[in-house]
Motif scaffolding. Structure first.
Motif, mmCIF file in Angstrom:
data_model
loop_
_atom_site.group_PDB
_atom_site.id
_atom_site.type_symbol
_atom_site.label_atom_id
_atom_site.label_comp_id
_atom_site.label_asym_id
_atom_site.label_seq_id
_atom_site.Cartn_x
_atom_site.Cartn_y
_atom_site.Cartn_z
ATOM 1 N N UNK A 231 3.653 -6.428 -2.085
ATOM 2 C CA UNK A 231 2.605 -6.750 -1.119
ATOM 3 C C UNK A 231 2.097 -5.534 -0.359
ATOM 4 N N UNK A 232 2.887 -4.478 -0.273
ATOM 5 C CA UNK A 232 2.434 -3.261 0.400
ATOM 6 C C UNK A 232 1.930 -2.212 -0.601
ATOM 7 N N UNK A 233 1.957 -2.549 -1.889
ATOM 8 C CA UNK A 233 1.542 -1.612 -2.917
ATOM 9 C C UNK A 233 0.083 -1.216 -2.794
ATOM 10 N N UNK A 234 -0.194 0.086 -2.928
ATOM 11 C CA UNK A 234 -1.565 0.592 -2.855
ATOM 12 C C UNK A 234 -1.552 2.052 -3.285
ATOM 13 N N UNK A 235 -2.737 2.605 -3.448
ATOM 14 C CA UNK A 235 -2.815 4.045 -3.682
ATOM 15 C C UNK A 235 -2.414 4.766 -2.405
ATOM 16 N N UNK A 236 -1.534 5.732 -2.590
ATOM 17 C CA UNK A 236 -1.056 6.515 -1.448
ATOM 18 C C UNK A 236 -0.534 7.839 -1.970
ATOM 19 N N UNK A 237 0.053 8.603 -1.083
ATOM 20 C CA UNK A 237 0.578 9.906 -1.462
ATOM 21 C C UNK A 237 1.935 9.750 -2.136
#
Length: 342
Positions: A231-237
């Motif tokens: 649920x917190x997955x996203x593009x990030x560093x």
């Protein structure tokens, strides 16, 4: 693409109420699996999560397990639920996530990854930690999600910090907040942190963003580690995802003496960097990633600290969010100068 993916997921006009979880889960199972005899279903609530309510539904004759998750109260303020569904559909196609069976008005029903949930101590087990490093490298290298491929990290923190209330409805929570937090200073601190970390130009990849022990599964027969809860997955560093995992070696109790030493981190990072390559990385690359990761450990503390400040007002989960926020920010300030200096 977004609309197509969502429309392809079976949708139920049902609500699973937090005060009647088992009956709600039964209604979801009956709708999704009408061929099952409901007398053959057993139910078990998993209580480790601090965002949602989760019921494991087991079909006795086949042993099939389905997880029915009711979203936490007002968790849509924190979590992009449409993004979560897209994450699960695409990760499932890549073999990195169990199937998503359906969605209902306040939650999801999906498959269960066989194996044992990690304990905090498993995260620093020499073999298991390398399995996690390998699997995270696969995630970072293989997953492509439709949409903008820029980091959402600081966009998310800025969004969350605007949701921190001026005062809290519960006096004890408000007392702790007033004693420990100055929101003007917190906004200024965020600006400084963002400026410093963005300048590092850490690669942007699709990140899990929540690799705590409860979201790690060890499958003994395959001798492999798997990730759950997207649920917190996203593009990030890249460095943020790794740093966040290292911070979680401390567990919910925030026992930061368990934060991995440089030697242990470098062993983990070598394994991560070796995946998909024929030769081990040179020490300069390992050292560079080590510096990035520890700087982004500060962003992890800030991320979950602000998250906890919001949840302290909204959530009905039995968890001490405000004291947790204090612990995360205490560690942020304790390590800030040391990590900025790397």
């Amino acid at each position: 693409m977004d609309a197509y993916i969502h429309d392809a997921v079976p949708t139920l006009d049902l609500i699973v109420h937090h005060d009647d979880l088992f009956n709600g889960a039964a209604a979801v199972i009956q709708a999704l699996f009408p061929e099952w005899n409901m007398k053959d279903i057993s139910y078990l609530q998993f209580k480790d999560g601090i965002t949602n309510k989760l019921i494991c539904c087991t079909h006795g004759p086949t042993g099939t397990q389905v997880l029915v998750r009711a979203y936490g109260k007002k968790s849509e303020v924190i979590i992009d639920r449409r993004q979560e569904i897209m994450n699960m559909v695409i990760l499932s196609k890549l073999g990195l996530c169990p199937p998503l069976f359906g969605k209902f008005r306040n939650g999801l029903a999906y498959g269960c990854i066989p194996g044992k949930v990690f304990k905090v101590s498993d995260m620093r087990d020499p073999h298991k930690m390398e399995l996690v490093a390998r699997k995270l490298a696969i995630w970072h290298g293989a997953v492509t999600i439709p949409g903008e491929r820029s980091s959402k990290l600081f966009k998310t923190i800025h969004k969350w910090i605007k949701e921190v209330p001026e005062s809290y409805s519960r006096p004890k929570v408000q007392e702790i907040f007033a004693k420990h937090f100055d929101m003007t200073k917190l906004h200024e601190e965020l600006t400084t942190l963002e400026s410093h970390l963005v300048s590092l130009k850490s690669p942007v990849v699709f990140c899990h963003n929540d690799l705590l022990y409860g979201n790690l599964i060890y499958n003994e027969s395959k001798d492999d580690a798997f990730f759950i809860d997207y649920e917190y997955g996203s593009y990030s560093y890249r460095a943020f995802d790794i740093a966040n995992h290292f911070n979680e070696w401390a567990g919910f109790e925030c026992e930061y003496e368990n934060y991995p030493t440089k030697d242990i981190q470098e062993r983990w990072l070598r394994r991560y960097l070796e995946v998909g390559r024929s030769v081990a990385e040179n020490e300069e690359e390992v050292e560079q990633l080590y510096r990035e990761v520890n700087k982004f450990a500060l962003a992890s503390h800030f991320y979950w600290g602000v998250w906890a400040l919001v949840q302290a007002q909204l959530s009905d989960i039995d968890f001490d969010y405000m004291p947790y926020a204090v612990l995360r920010f205490n560690e942020y300030y304790r390590r800030k100068d040391e990590f900025f200096a790397l």
